[in-house]
Structures are given as C-alpha cells and as structure tokens.
Design an enzyme around this catalytic site. Structure first.
Site: not given
Length: 364
Positions: A266, A252, A270
């Site tokens: 990558k 995690d 967002h």
C-alpha cells in the site's frame, strides 16, 4: 523555414488576452501553496473548528492572537483560499464568514473522530525550504549528468532515511510524520469499501516502507480470524510495541517476504524505480500460493488516468513530487501491467479507483 513559419496560427486578440491571464495564474500558483502553509502555521483551520465551524476574520484575528492591523491582510488571504475550495466564504451584511470544507477539515488538529488524521505534516513537508529548493533548481538538475534524485543531489542525504536524520533531525521528524499521513489515511474507509476483498483470507503480509503497523492492526481488528504479518526494516519494527495481534517481522522486501496467502503493498511501489518494483513484486509472488489456492498480491497505489478530470492533475503533481525526492514515479495501467508481467505474474486487474489511487490485484 518559410513553410513552417506560414503554418503557425497567430492567436486572436481575445486568445492572447486570455493567455496572459492564464500565464499570470500559472506563474503565481505557488502563492496558493504558500497561503495554505501560512494559515496552517497560524492555526486557522483549528481555530475555525474550535469556534464552532464558522468564523469571521476578526474572530480569527482574536483566536490566533494576531495584531489587529493584520485583519485586512488575513481577509485577502482567506478570500484567495476560499476561491480555491480550502474554505467556504459566506457573505453577509456585517462580516464575511468562513467555514471549513472537507479539505481544510483535514488540516484541523485535535479531532477525536475515528479515522481523522491531521494532514498538516504532509503539507509542511512539501512546502518546506528543503523541498521548494529542489523545484527552484530543477532546470540545473536536468542539465547535469545526475543519476540521484534532486533531493539526494541537493541535500547529500535521502528523504526518510537515517542519512537525513543525521543531517537535519527536525525536518526528518516532520517528513516522517508526513509519510505516515500519506500512508495511513483512509485505511478505515478502504476496509469498509473493500471488505469483500478480504473475506476468506487466512493469512496476509503487509509490506511496508517506514510504516508503523497501522494498516496491519486495522486489518487484524476487522478480521480477527486472519493471521496478519507486518514486514518492515528491523529498525522500524523495533519502534512498534508488541500487541499480540499482529506478527511484526523485521526484514527486507528486496530479499524475502514472509509467506502468506495474500501480500499487500500500500503506497509503497511509487517510491521505487521500475527495476526495484520488479524485484519487490517477484519476491511477493514467491511468498504466495497459486491462484487456485487464493494467492494474490494487492497493490494500493496511484494509477494515472486522464479521464479523472482535476484528480488527474493531482496525480501528475504527485508524479513530479516523486521525481524530486525519490527514484520512483506514478504509473498508468499499462505501466502496472508491464511491472506485473516482468515480475512473473500471469494476470492482474484494476479492482476499483479509490480517490487519487487505485486498487489492483495481481495473480501468480
């Protein structure tokens, strides 16, 4: 009130006529998305590819087994999409011909070329009723004291997560395919364009969000001397067969990240709120050595930039897209700077723009 009224500039007749046309266009934008969804569901891009790259509407009617009476209607749909750059329309004395553009090339199935990924799952996910309903009810969501994203509020489940799999397995499967397209596309292009960035790196950890190891495997293949680790949730790691090339670790990223000289994020951040991003980045900083010893974090994500022209509209649409489905958002360079500084980094830089995305380096 009188002075305010007098300051209003009344549009000219020509401006009003143009405004009406613009209003029609903006009001009907959704028809472009639905037309694109329609031709993908009919298999039109794949049919054009199989017909040699160019086809007439009658050719397509036959190729995808549509009723002959639908010819004029398909022609009107193709004409709209050609005007939007989805196809190229070639007028001739007999029949108009349609060919693929780079955009519709992304929607073709069964292309054997290296690096080709069929983007249909992404399109079909964001144009599904599960998603359209969120946009339809956005005003109602704004009026409520809601802290959860519209997707969770409407569906009672979280996109990409097990709660959605239990609620609607079919949509969950499609959305996960769409996420894979979103994450895995252009890895090969990035490794060619940014090869110098990876030179000399001895170890690297790829932090993923429901990934399948594509990026880690591509890096390990391109740089066999590098020790590459792929970190994801244990239930995701269990789906990836061991290959003896990449070290797959279930964990995690909110708790800890396997140590490495470089950590990659990558198209991950967002998805998350600013607070969550700071936690993730702080763990990344703990996992890497000093800058003098080559420690850095590589972030590949959207970097909002008004100077990008039409690409900026794409970025803003992706921002609202994220607002509808997750807690995250798209960020400009100042937003990224704030995240890195709050996470304890000493410096960062934007290395390059990469389509709608950017590549950033952050240093401890």
């Amino acid at each position: 009130m009188t002075s305010q009224a007098q300051s209003i500039i009344v549009p000219t007749d020509n401006e009003l006529l143009q405004a009406q046309a613009d209003l029609w266009r903006h009001s009907l934008y959704y028809l472009k998305s639905m037309a694109l969804k329609c031709v993908v569901e009919l298999g039109i891009p794949t049919a054009i590819h199989r017909l040699g790259g160019t086809a007439s509407v009658p050719d397509l009617i036959t190729a995808v087994s549509l009723p002959a009476g639908k010819q004029q209607f398909l022609g009107r749909l193709m004409r709209l999409l050609a005007s939007s750059g989805v196809f190229t329309k070639i007028d001739s004395a007999d029949e108009a011909m349609y060919s693929l553009t780079p955009l519709s090339y992304l929607l073709v199935e069964e292309i054997a070329a290296d690096g080709h990924i069929d983007h249909s799952p992404f399109l079909l996910t964001v144009t599904a009723n599960h998603y359209i309903d969120l946009a339809m009810g956005l005003a109602d969501w704004f009026k409520k004291e809601e802290k959860t994203p519209p997707f969770d509020h409407v569906h009672g489940a979280s996109l990409f997560e097990e709660s959605m799999e239990r609620k609607d397995p079919e949509f969950h499967k499609m959305s996960r395919k769409g996420l894979k397209v979103h994450d895995d596309f252009a890895v090969d292009i990035a490794l060619r364009e940014f090869r110098d960035i990876f030179q000399g790196i001895k170890s690297l950890t790829d932090c993923c969000y429901h990934g399948d190891g594509t990026t880690a495997k591509a890096i390990a293949k391109a740089f066999p001397q590098m020790k590459v680790t792929h970190l994801d949730l244990p239930q995701e790691i269990s789906k990836i067969p061991a290959d003896g090339i990449v070290n797959y670790v279930g964990g995690d990223m909110f708790k800890s990240i396997p140590p490495a000289q470089v950590v990659i994020l990558k198209m991950v951040l967002h998805h998350w709120s600013d607070e969550d991003c700071v936690k993730i980045l702080a763990n990344c900083r703990k996992a890497i050595p000093s800058r003098e010893n080559g420690g850095k974090v590589l972030v590949g994500d959207i970097v909002l930039d008004p100077t990008l022209g039409p690409m900026y509209e794409t970025q803003l649409l992706m921002d609202v897209c994220m607002m509808l489905m997750k807690d995250g958002r798209q960020r400009d360079l100042n937003d990224w700077r704030e995240l890195f500084m709050k996470a304890g980094f000493s410096d960062f830089k934007l290395i390059s723009k990469f389509g709608a995305r950017g590549v950033l380096e952050a240093y401890p």
